[in-house]
Design an enzyme around this catalytic site. Structure first.
Site, short mmCIF file in Angstrom:
data_model
loop_
_atom_site.label_atom_id
_atom_site.label_comp_id
_atom_site.label_asym_id
_atom_site.label_seq_id
_atom_site.Cartn_x
_atom_site.Cartn_y
_atom_site.Cartn_z
N TYR A 31 0.83 -1.21 0.00
CA TYR A 31 0.00 0.00 0.00
C TYR A 31 0.86 1.25 0.00
O TYR A 31 2.07 1.20 0.21
CB TYR A 31 -0.94 0.00 1.20
CG TYR A 31 -0.29 0.38 2.52
CD1 TYR A 31 0.53 -0.50 3.20
CD2 TYR A 31 -0.49 1.65 3.07
CE1 TYR A 31 1.14 -0.15 4.41
CE2 TYR A 31 0.11 2.01 4.28
CZ TYR A 31 0.92 1.11 4.93
OH TYR A 31 1.53 1.47 6.10
N ARG A 50 8.44 3.88 -4.83
CA ARG A 50 8.44 2.99 -3.67
C ARG A 50 7.39 1.88 -3.86
O ARG A 50 7.63 0.73 -3.51
CB ARG A 50 8.16 3.77 -2.38
CG ARG A 50 8.25 2.89 -1.15
CD ARG A 50 8.17 3.68 0.13
NE ARG A 50 6.87 4.29 0.33
CZ ARG A 50 6.56 5.11 1.34
NH1 ARG A 50 7.48 5.41 2.25
NH2 ARG A 50 5.36 5.62 1.46
N ARG A 98 -7.58 -20.35 -1.61
CA ARG A 98 -6.54 -20.20 -0.60
C ARG A 98 -5.47 -21.30 -0.67
O ARG A 98 -5.63 -22.38 -0.12
CB ARG A 98 -7.16 -20.16 0.80
CG ARG A 98 -6.15 -19.77 1.86
CD ARG A 98 -6.76 -19.73 3.24
NE ARG A 98 -5.77 -19.35 4.23
CZ ARG A 98 -4.85 -20.18 4.72
NH1 ARG A 98 -4.81 -21.44 4.34
NH2 ARG A 98 -3.97 -19.75 5.60
N HIS A 100 -1.04 -21.34 -0.38
CA HIS A 100 -0.01 -20.40 0.03
C HIS A 100 0.83 -19.86 -1.13
O HIS A 100 1.14 -18.68 -1.19
CB HIS A 100 0.93 -21.05 1.06
CG HIS A 100 0.32 -21.10 2.43
ND1 HIS A 100 -0.81 -21.84 2.71
CD2 HIS A 100 0.68 -20.50 3.59
CE1 HIS A 100 -1.13 -21.69 3.99
NE2 HIS A 100 -0.24 -20.88 4.55
N LYS A 144 6.44 -1.95 1.89
CA LYS A 144 5.27 -1.33 2.52
C LYS A 144 4.10 -2.30 2.41
O LYS A 144 3.19 -2.15 1.61
CB LYS A 144 4.97 0.04 1.89
CG LYS A 144 4.15 0.95 2.80
CD LYS A 144 4.27 2.39 2.39
CE LYS A 144 3.32 3.33 3.10
NZ LYS A 144 3.37 3.35 4.55
N GLU A 177 12.61 2.75 14.10
CA GLU A 177 11.70 3.81 13.64
C GLU A 177 10.45 3.77 14.50
O GLU A 177 10.33 2.95 15.42
CB GLU A 177 11.35 3.59 12.16
CG GLU A 177 10.62 2.28 11.90
CD GLU A 177 10.22 2.06 10.44
OE1 GLU A 177 10.13 3.02 9.67
OE2 GLU A 177 9.96 0.89 10.10
N LEU A 201 11.06 1.42 6.99
CA LEU A 201 10.45 1.87 5.74
C LEU A 201 11.15 3.18 5.34
O LEU A 201 11.30 4.07 6.17
CB LEU A 201 8.96 2.13 5.94
CG LEU A 201 8.28 2.58 4.65
CD1 LEU A 201 8.04 1.39 3.74
CD2 LEU A 201 6.97 3.30 4.94
N1 PDD Z 1 2.96 5.12 7.40
N2 PDD Z 1 7.70 3.90 8.88
C1 PDD Z 1 6.54 3.22 8.96
C2 PDD Z 1 6.54 1.89 9.65
C3 PDD Z 1 5.37 3.77 8.41
O1 PDD Z 1 4.22 3.07 8.47
C4 PDD Z 1 5.40 5.05 7.80
C5 PDD Z 1 4.20 5.68 7.17
C6 PDD Z 1 6.64 5.73 7.75
C7 PDD Z 1 6.77 7.08 7.09
O2 PDD Z 1 6.64 7.00 5.68
P1 PDD Z 1 6.08 8.20 4.81
O3 PDD Z 1 6.91 9.39 5.12
O4 PDD Z 1 6.27 7.73 3.41
O5 PDD Z 1 4.64 8.39 5.19
C8 PDD Z 1 7.75 5.12 8.29
C9 PDD Z 1 1.80 5.55 6.70
C10 PDD Z 1 1.58 7.01 6.62
C11 PDD Z 1 0.58 4.79 7.23
O6 PDD Z 1 0.71 3.59 7.40
O7 PDD Z 1 -0.48 5.39 7.42
#
Ligand code: PDD
Length: 277
Positions: A31, A50, A98, A100, A144, A177, A201
């Site tokens: 996503y 990304r 379903r 895997h 992501k 993070e 991320l």
């Molecule tokens: N999340 N690290 C993680 C684990 C995140 O889920 C996010 C963002 C970031 C920052 O990434 P960006 O600057 O591209 O938003 C870092 C989004 C916003 C969410 O899950 O809603």
């Protein structure tokens, strides 16, 4: 609300996802959350890059450029009259019985729609408190992925305990993070953040901050911080698409900069605001 499903625009109540969508059964998808300022997507190209990277890493056969995804998202923004807000977009591998392993000839399913989102102005001004939690996620946080179970568990812990965000660490030597944000420290005028590798991320806002540092001649260093290092920081902040830049003034019981927002953080937030206004 108008939804983008694959290459079609449909009404919210016509949008039905099949129970065998692998997004449900396996969390098999990726996503993006993109921010819209003045009707335009902020850093669209970086988000699409990304997204293509995440898709590639789990071998979902979807070519962002071929599908003209940028154009479709612009149309979606117009159809929903989004001026300041955000778009959520997810692509799952397929609807398939379903099993895997990846199904052959799978048809990826894309959904995109506007999110209600407001800038956390108060937090940006006053700063936030975060709480340290162990990072028990997998080792491919660079993708992501839709699998956000641990992220939401620690966010919930933070929320219930009066913190804005959970700051994650793998061990005493390795702070990574936030649960939905990137983390930065400032030490002797240098901005320090985790290297963009498989443990975090690579946030789009993180990339924006790196560029602001270059423009403002603020040294930017990619380095792993330890838990001990956190106690010696002059300033700290988090970034994300929804947060933009938010100062961190307390990590659990430990105040940073006497609980005040620091000057480097202020400068970066100001640069951000100038960029998007
Ligand atoms: N999340 N690290 C993680 C684990 C995140 O889920 C996010 C963002 C970031 C920052 O990434 P960006 O600057 O591209 O938003 C870092 C989004 C916003 C969410 O899950 O809603």
């Amino acid at each position: 609300m108008i939804i983008l499903h694959n290459e079609s625009f449909i009404n919210r109540d016509e949008a039905k996802t099949d129970i065998e969508d692998r997004g449900y059964t396996f969390g098999d998808g990726v996503y993006e959350v993109v921010r819209v300022y003045n009707g335009e997507i902020f850093m669209l190209e970086e988000h699409l890059d990304r997204l293509q990277y995440s898709l590639g890493e789990i071998a979902i056969d979807y070519n962002v450029a071929e599908k003209k995804l940028g154009d479709l998202l612009s149309q979606l923004i117009l159809k929903n009259d989004v001026v300041d807000g955000a778009i959520y977009l997810q692509i799952t591998r397929a609807v398939s019985p379903r099993k895997h392993h990846y199904p052959e000839n799978s048809v990826p399913q894309l959904y995109a729609y506007p999110l209600d989102l407001s800038t956390p102005e108060k937090e940006q001004k006053e700063g936030i408190q975060v709480t340290l939690r162990e990072d028990l996620r997998w080792h491919r946080c660079d993708i992501k992925s839709l699998n956000l179970l641990y992220n939401i568990m620690v966010k919930q812990y933070a929320h219930q305990n009066g913190f804005y965000e959970a700051l994650l660490y793998r061990n005493e030597e390795h702070v990574t993070e936030g649960s939905s944000s990137n983390f930065f420290g400032v030490k002797e005028g240098r901005v320090i953040t985790h290297p963009a590798n498989n443990y975090i991320l690579n946030g789009i806002t993180r990339i924006a901050v790196q560029r602001f540092c270059e423009e403002l001649n603020i040294p930017f260093e990619e380095k792993v911080l330890s838990l001990k290092d956190l106690n010696t920081l002059d300033e700290a902040f988090i970034t994300s698409t929804s947060a933009e830049v938010i100062p961190v003034v307390k990590i659990d019981e430990q105040e940073i900069n006497g609980g005040q927002v620091g000057s480097v953080t202020k400068q970066l937030l100001e640069a951000f605001k100038n960029k998007v206004s």
